[in-house]
Design a protein around this motif. Structure first.
Motif, mmCIF file in Angstrom:
data_model
loop_
_atom_site.group_PDB
_atom_site.id
_atom_site.type_symbol
_atom_site.label_atom_id
_atom_site.label_comp_id
_atom_site.label_asym_id
_atom_site.label_seq_id
_atom_site.Cartn_x
_atom_site.Cartn_y
_atom_site.Cartn_z
ATOM 1 N N ARG A 59 0.847 -1.192 0.000
ATOM 2 C CA ARG A 59 0.000 0.000 0.000
ATOM 3 C C ARG A 59 0.884 1.244 0.000
ATOM 4 O O ARG A 59 1.769 1.380 0.840
ATOM 5 N N GLY B 7 -3.741 5.715 -0.551
ATOM 6 C CA GLY B 7 -4.612 4.545 -0.656
ATOM 7 C C GLY B 7 -4.394 3.740 -1.924
ATOM 8 O O GLY B 7 -5.281 3.002 -2.356
ATOM 9 N N TYR C 131 -2.749 0.766 -4.154
ATOM 10 C CA TYR C 131 -2.160 -0.561 -4.052
ATOM 11 C C TYR C 131 -1.398 -0.824 -5.342
ATOM 12 O O TYR C 131 -1.987 -0.845 -6.431
ATOM 13 N N GLY D 37 -6.767 -2.355 -6.461
ATOM 14 C CA GLY D 37 -7.618 -1.736 -5.453
ATOM 15 C C GLY D 37 -9.011 -2.349 -5.420
ATOM 16 O O GLY D 37 -9.557 -2.628 -4.347
ATOM 17 N N GLN D 38 -9.601 -2.573 -6.621
ATOM 18 C CA GLN D 38 -10.935 -3.163 -6.693
ATOM 19 C C GLN D 38 -10.942 -4.591 -6.163
ATOM 20 O O GLN D 38 -11.876 -5.021 -5.483
ATOM 21 N N LYS E 271 -10.306 -4.593 -2.199
ATOM 22 C CA LYS E 271 -11.252 -3.839 -1.383
ATOM 23 C C LYS E 271 -12.165 -4.784 -0.604
ATOM 24 O O LYS E 271 -12.802 -5.679 -1.153
ATOM 25 N N GLY E 272 -12.212 -4.593 0.716
ATOM 26 C CA GLY E 272 -13.067 -5.407 1.570
ATOM 27 C C GLY E 272 -12.498 -6.769 1.894
ATOM 28 O O GLY E 272 -13.147 -7.562 2.596
ATOM 29 N N SER F 184 -4.083 -4.642 7.230
ATOM 30 C CA SER F 184 -4.076 -4.326 5.798
ATOM 31 C C SER F 184 -3.389 -5.414 4.988
ATOM 32 O O SER F 184 -2.583 -5.136 4.091
#
Length: 817
Positions: free
Chosen positions: A657, A661, A663, A699-700, A703-704, A710
């Motif tokens: 990271r 924000g 990646y 990132g997509q 995510k979550g 992290s």
């Protein structure tokens, strides 16, 4: 006063009747506080100093001994002039002000570096300002449409100025790299003379010194000289300093380059270290005495440390399974099979172990005897009460027999179905023999076992990767071995038998040794009773070989509670211990020799087996022989890892990271034995992985899926669609599946892969980073830390801040038939 010259200090100050309080004050020129601080600073600078100044290696010119007030310094002429000038300001005394003035002289290497860095940052600020002014204007507010907040600009400048953490560059990790230098190189500057074969002598200075070689910058220019030319080197300054007559020492030219000032540099290696004994003794003692004062050149050691650490991370975190093959009678035979433990590893190991055992039947060579590079396998597993059944065939055989659809239909209802691409590569005997050297510690503990493994290892000729393209688990499947659906596919059932599965990244963490000992044992699990004998034991557990069985009973499943009787040991223990119905749990299967490993059941507080074996070991330790299996398993795992690192099947990426924000790829691994996919990213003498740095896609995908630290929590699979350039200068384009318009565009791309090798389908497998103890690298890291605490800290941060591993593999072959 300008913003950059403001002085804000915290100090105690009388505030009315409240007495002295801690206040924060903006000190202005001419104020009482400013005058007070000035007096304090002058008093500090006028304090007598008793530290000897040594500028050798810190300035370009040679230094000589300079004595002042009984204290001997080593200074060049410029520093001597500055010393005397500053001492005159303090009534001819050597003070802190003189010391700091000489140390911070403008002609020192440190001052030159700081000026260059300031100039570079100023240029970067100018470029940012120019880019900002040239950006398109918002017609409504007449402002740049770029994000021009001061925080963003300052952050960009800071990131650009930081050479250690350039966010735009991807660190290249050369897997398989080990330190090339057997000794450190001391960063030390001293004057030397270089004598050429035509008699010409040029002056120069060293940049670093080691026992085996030096790096020299020449004061004069010279033409290019052929490598391996023998040159004589005279250490003039050291001879004068230590009153020695060393004469010229022969060195061989390894490389000729230019430094940032345009001066010629020679990298030289000693021609024959056995000659010139006087110089050998002197240079060894000189380097040892100066290591605490001057830094070692770290690039080679640091690169080797990164390679070792990231190899360990990749092998411990990746889900790859491999076989090391030998060619016997034009047929491939698996000699070693290894995988990494994971969830449901028992089913995976049964599948891979069975396929590995029957590779000669599954992967037959072509009519001309050549071994193919890719075999497309369809396989499924049926979990039985007695043993697992594995069905497997090549895709081409299923299509030829018109049973492809039926095979997939039945397999999709079974406990495990997998589609695998078995990719084979020939390996170099040099790489194989280099890995064998890791086994040497076993030769001291168990010479016979070492010899057996060495002879077996030398038969290896190929490495095979089991690339799982797709798989599906149905643990509650009703399919059994008696199903009529399986009867029609009986010709694809692999015969019983499986290879031993070695564990990738295995490290022995046992707190107590095991001892070899054979004695009768009886195992009870539910209604199943099996006889056997122990192979080894420790207070906490043992390994038991089962007798008269063709396979390990399913009642002895992993983590299953069993009862163990030791009748012969009971006779030895008499009434001191009850060695019947001892509670143990199964921890590991060894199908290759029909044995299991068990550990005492810790839910039982008092365990007679543990107390008996503890007493037995304490009274007979000198007579018992330690079991070398843990050492063997660790060393063989290291050997297999070395082969995996030398012959990558894909491209390992390491995601971190970054500020904002983002990646992105922090590091990517490559190897000298580049595979077909890795070769596509080769550019001249390095690799360019920028096309794979799909930050939005990363990132997509992540995510979550991250935990509080992290870091990725579970594996994720995705497809990438790559179009490689056909001609030099063309762009390499890689798209993720989400960016494709629809399924029709994906289908169109798949058709293109059948017509052109430029179009490739890649699998991106996102994997959680494993927990790696930095203690494993403490020896290498201590060398780095003693010379550069910043680089050691940076290494630790890079390891701890990894978000995910991404293994990129080419799976186009599965879409081309």
């Amino acid at each position: 006063m300008s913003e950059d010259k403001k002085r804000i200090i915290n100090h105690y100050k009388s505030v009315g009747r409240h007495g002295k309080q801690l206040v924060e004050e903006d000190v202005k020129a001419g104020s009482d506080t400013a005058r007070f601080l000035e007096r304090m600073e002058q008093r500090r600078l006028a304090t007598p100093c008793y530290i000897a100044i040594d500028m050798r290696g810190k300035v370009e010119d040679s230094c000589r001994a300079y004595t002042f007030e009984g204290l001997t310094h080593h200074l060049d002429q410029k520093c001597i002039n500055l010393f005397e000038q500053e001492a005159a300001r303090y009534d001819g005394q050597y003070t802190v002000g003189v010391f700091e003035a000489v140390q911070g002289a403008e002609h020192t290497f440190r001052a030159q570096h700081e000026r260059e860095q300031e100039k570079r940052i100023a240029e970067q600020k100018r470029q940012l300002a120019q880019a900002k002014s040239n950006a398109p204007k918002d017609p409504l507010f007449n402002k740049s449409t770029q994000n021009d907040s001061s925080d963003t600009v300052n952050e960009s400048v800071q990131e650009a100025a930081n050479e250690e953490t350039d966010e735009h560059s991807i660190r290249l990790i050369p897997f398989g790299y080990r330190a090339q230098r057997k000794e450190g190189r001391l960063n030390y500057v001293t004057e030397v003379s270089i004598r050429f074969d035509n008699g010409t002598v040029l002056k120069g200075k060293t940049a670093d010194i080691s026992t085996a070689g030096i790096k020299v910058s020449l004061f004069g220019q010279t033409e290019n000289i052929a490598t391996e030319t023998v040159l004589g080197v005279s250490f003039d300054a050291l001879e004068a300093q230590y009153t020695l007559q060393l004469g010229f020492v022969d060195y061989t030219l390894i490389e000729q380059t230019q430094d940032h000032h345009g001066r010629t540099q020679f990298r030289l290696a000693r021609t024959d270290q056995s000659e010139h004994e006087q110089f050998n003794i002197f240079i060894d003692e000189f380097i040892k005495s100066y290591q605490s004062r001057y830094k070692l050149e770290l690039e080679d050691s640091l690169l080797a440390l990164y390679a070792k650490a990231y190899e360990r991370i990749f092998n411990a975190g990746s889900a790859c399974s491999i076989s090391l093959l030998g060619s016997l009678n034009n047929k491939l035979q698996s000699l070693y099979t290894a995988t990494r433990p994971e969830e449901h590893s028992q089913l995976h190991n049964a599948l891979i172990g069975s396929i590995a055992e029957h590779i000669p039947q599954l992967c037959e060579p072509s009519e001309d005897g050549k071994i193919a590079n890719n075999y497309l396998l369809e396989a499924f597993l049926v979990k039985g009460k007695q043993q697992h059944r594995v069905y497997c065939s090549t895709r081409s055989a299923l299509i030829k027999n018109k049973q492809f659809d039926e095979f997939l239909k039945v397999g999709s209802q079974c406990h495990l179905i997998a589609r695998l691409q078995l990719h084979t590569r020939a390996i170099s005997p040099d790489d194989r023999d280099a890995a064998l050297q890791l086994l040497e510690p076993l030769n001291e503990e168990a010479p016979l076992r070492y010899q057996a493994i060495a002879e077996h290892w030398k038969k290896i000729s190929h490495i095979a990767y089991y690339q799982v393209v797709e798989e599906k688990l149905s643990l509650d499947s009703p399919i059994t071995g008696q199903s009529a659906q399986l009867t029609a596919l009986s010709e694809y059932q692999l015969p019983p038998g499986a290879q031993r599965i070695w564990q990738l990244a295995y490290r022995n963490e046992r707190k107590e040794p095991r001892y070899l000992y054979k004695t009768q044992a009886s195992i009870t699990a539910g209604k199943t009773q099996v006889n056997g004998e122990t192979l080894d034991f420790s207070p906490a557990g043992m390994r038991i070989k089962l007798h008269n069985v063709s396979h390990i009973p399913m009642d002895l499943d992993i983590n299953q509670t069993i009862k163990v009787d030791l009748p012969d040991m009971q006779k030895l223990a008499k009434k001191t211990a009850k060695l019947q119905n001892l509670p143990y749990r199964v921890t590991q299967w060894h199908p290759h020799d029909h044995s299991i490993s068990v550990r005492r059941d810790y839910s039982v507080k008092s365990h007679d087996g543990e107390s008996f074996f503890s007493r037995l070991i304490a009274s007979n330790e000198s007579k018992l022989k330690q079991c070398p299996e843990d050492l063997e398993t660790t060393l063989v795992a290291s050997m297999v890892e070395a082969m995996v690192s030398a012959y990558l099947s894909g491209i390992p990426l390491f995601i971190r990271r970054f500020p904002g924000g983002r990646y992105a790829i922090d590091s990517a691994a490559a190897t000298e034995n580049a595979n077909a996919l890795l070769w596509q990213f080769k550019t001249q003498d390095t690799f360019d992985f920028s096309a794979l740095n799909l930050e939005e896609f990363f990132g997509q995908t992540l995510k979550g899926q991250l935990n509080r630290r992290s870091q990725l929590t579970s594996p994720i699979n995705a497809r990438l669609f790559a179009t490689f350039p056909e001609q030099p200068g063309e762009e390499l384009v890689i798209r993720d599946e989400v960016s494709m318009t629809d399924n029709r565009e994906i289908a169109k791309f798949i058709l293109m892969t059948r017509k052109s090798k430029r179009h490739r389908i890649l699998r991106a497998q996102f994997l959680p980073p494993p927990f790696i103890k930095l203690e494993e690298f403490k020896e290498e890291l201590s060398v780095i830390r003693s010379n550069s605490s910043n680089r050691a800290r940076q290494f630790e941060q890079n390891i701890q801040q990894l978000v995910a591993l991404v293994d990129i593999e080419d799976i186009s072959a599965f879409y081309q038939s």
